[in-house]
Design a protein around this motif. Sequence first.
Motif, short mmCIF file in Angstrom:
data_model
loop_
_atom_site.label_atom_id
_atom_site.label_comp_id
_atom_site.label_asym_id
_atom_site.label_seq_id
_atom_site.Cartn_x
_atom_site.Cartn_y
_atom_site.Cartn_z
N PRO A 68 -2.91 -4.58 8.74
CA PRO A 68 -3.59 -5.47 7.62
C PRO A 68 -4.89 -6.22 7.78
CG PRO A 68 -1.41 -6.04 8.34
CD PRO A 68 -1.74 -4.92 9.10
N SER A 107 0.36 0.59 5.26
CA SER A 107 -0.22 -0.76 5.70
C SER A 107 -0.02 -1.15 7.16
CB SER A 107 0.38 -2.08 4.70
OG SER A 107 1.83 -1.90 4.80
N SER A 162 -4.87 -0.12 -3.97
CA SER A 162 -5.11 -1.70 -3.58
C SER A 162 -6.25 -2.41 -4.02
CB SER A 162 -4.89 -1.58 -2.10
OG SER A 162 -3.60 -1.06 -1.90
N GLU A 169 2.62 -5.89 7.04
CA GLU A 169 2.52 -4.91 8.08
C GLU A 169 3.67 -4.21 8.37
OE1 GLU A 169 2.41 -5.07 13.27
OE2 GLU A 169 1.70 -6.76 12.02
N VAL A 195 -1.20 -8.46 2.22
CA VAL A 195 -0.75 -7.00 2.69
C VAL A 195 0.18 -7.34 3.67
CG1 VAL A 195 -1.63 -5.04 3.64
CG2 VAL A 195 -3.10 -6.28 1.90
N VAL A 224 0.70 -1.21 -0.05
CA VAL A 224 -0.10 -0.01 -0.12
C VAL A 224 0.92 1.36 -0.01
CG1 VAL A 224 -2.12 1.13 1.03
CG2 VAL A 224 -1.54 -1.54 1.50
N ILE A 281 -7.25 -3.50 6.45
CA ILE A 281 -7.28 -3.54 4.92
C ILE A 281 -7.83 -4.87 4.32
CG2 ILE A 281 -5.72 -3.27 2.99
CD1 ILE A 281 -3.71 -1.72 4.79
#
Length: 374
Positions: free
Chosen positions: A77, A74, A46, A65, A63, A31, A80
């Motif tokens: 996670p 990000s 994303s 961290e 994704v 991200v 997201i």
Amino acid sequence: MSRRHPTVAEDEIRGTAQGTAPVPLSVLDLVTVGAGRTATDALRTSVAIARLAESRGFHRYWVAEHHSMPGVASSSPAVILAHLAAHTTRIRLGSGGVMLPNHAPLVIAEQFGTLEAMAPGRIDLGLGRAPGTDGATAAALRRADRLHEGADDFPEQLAELTRFLDDDFPDGHPYRRIHAVPGPVQATSPGGVQSPHRPPLWLLGSSGFSAQLAGSLGLPFAFAHHFSAQNTIPALDLYRESFRPSAVLDEPYALIGVSALATDDEKEARRQVRAAALSMIRLRTGRPGLVPTPEEAEAHEFSPMEEEFARSWNANVIHGTADEVRSGLDDLHKRTGADELMLTGNAHGGDVRLRSYELVADAYGLPTTRQGRP
């Protein structure tokens, strides 16, 4: 009292190669936030990439961290992934990874149990033992000054997390009556019906520690080739040598993260990866910021040390036209024997990243399917 708990099916781990790709292809998303862009812009990108990846037959979308990095949005996670789950219907979604020492295992089990309830049979839980940030930020996350304890205690933390996910602490354990919800305990309640799925656990690493641990536990393993290329083959060899069959896997399964950027023009690929290298230089020298534009990188006067770093860094980034990237990925697969390639495209603009995945999909003749919505 015995408890029935969900199991992990091997087909929730192993993917199927599409088109002419040698192995399943997947996506790792940091991200990234470019200069002049917002985190909102990055998250919209994303969603667009996840939907493209799903429609073109990429196997999974993870994704990672990270914390305290302006150019990487990000930090959460699970949040997201919930957002991505609402915009996709089939592709596997997961963490690449959640940094286990930063969190209480019960919290992770609850978060990923919730994600599994949102997107049944589509959630992966990839775990790392690094902080995903600098030492001071890690201390703030963990509210502890002795950071080494998190890494040293990783096997015990992993065991505790697994117990919470399966709800099978033994009698007499202090956590015996504590349950991660959503989770298997709901099946033992009157009228309870439990999902047959539970997120597969993956171990992530950039050295031999997690490789050996994943092998000894019979878990799938993901190696960070994109920033530790010199350790890739030794770590994969160690994983395979250490592997013991488990209820999850009969044979080893290893994916590698790969920095790859395809553009319509070779020169543009060089411009983009040089800007990404400048971003990494700033991060490594304690000056993290937004991903610079290619124009900013062209105007930057690289010192000899910076120039050498950029050259070395970009030597491990597969970039160029679609055909060049396909050739580089094929060669990497032959050298490593990886069971899956997870591509991460670091560039300033979201449109460049989106186009890169589209070009890779075209280069391998990945199928085009109608994008559905839940």
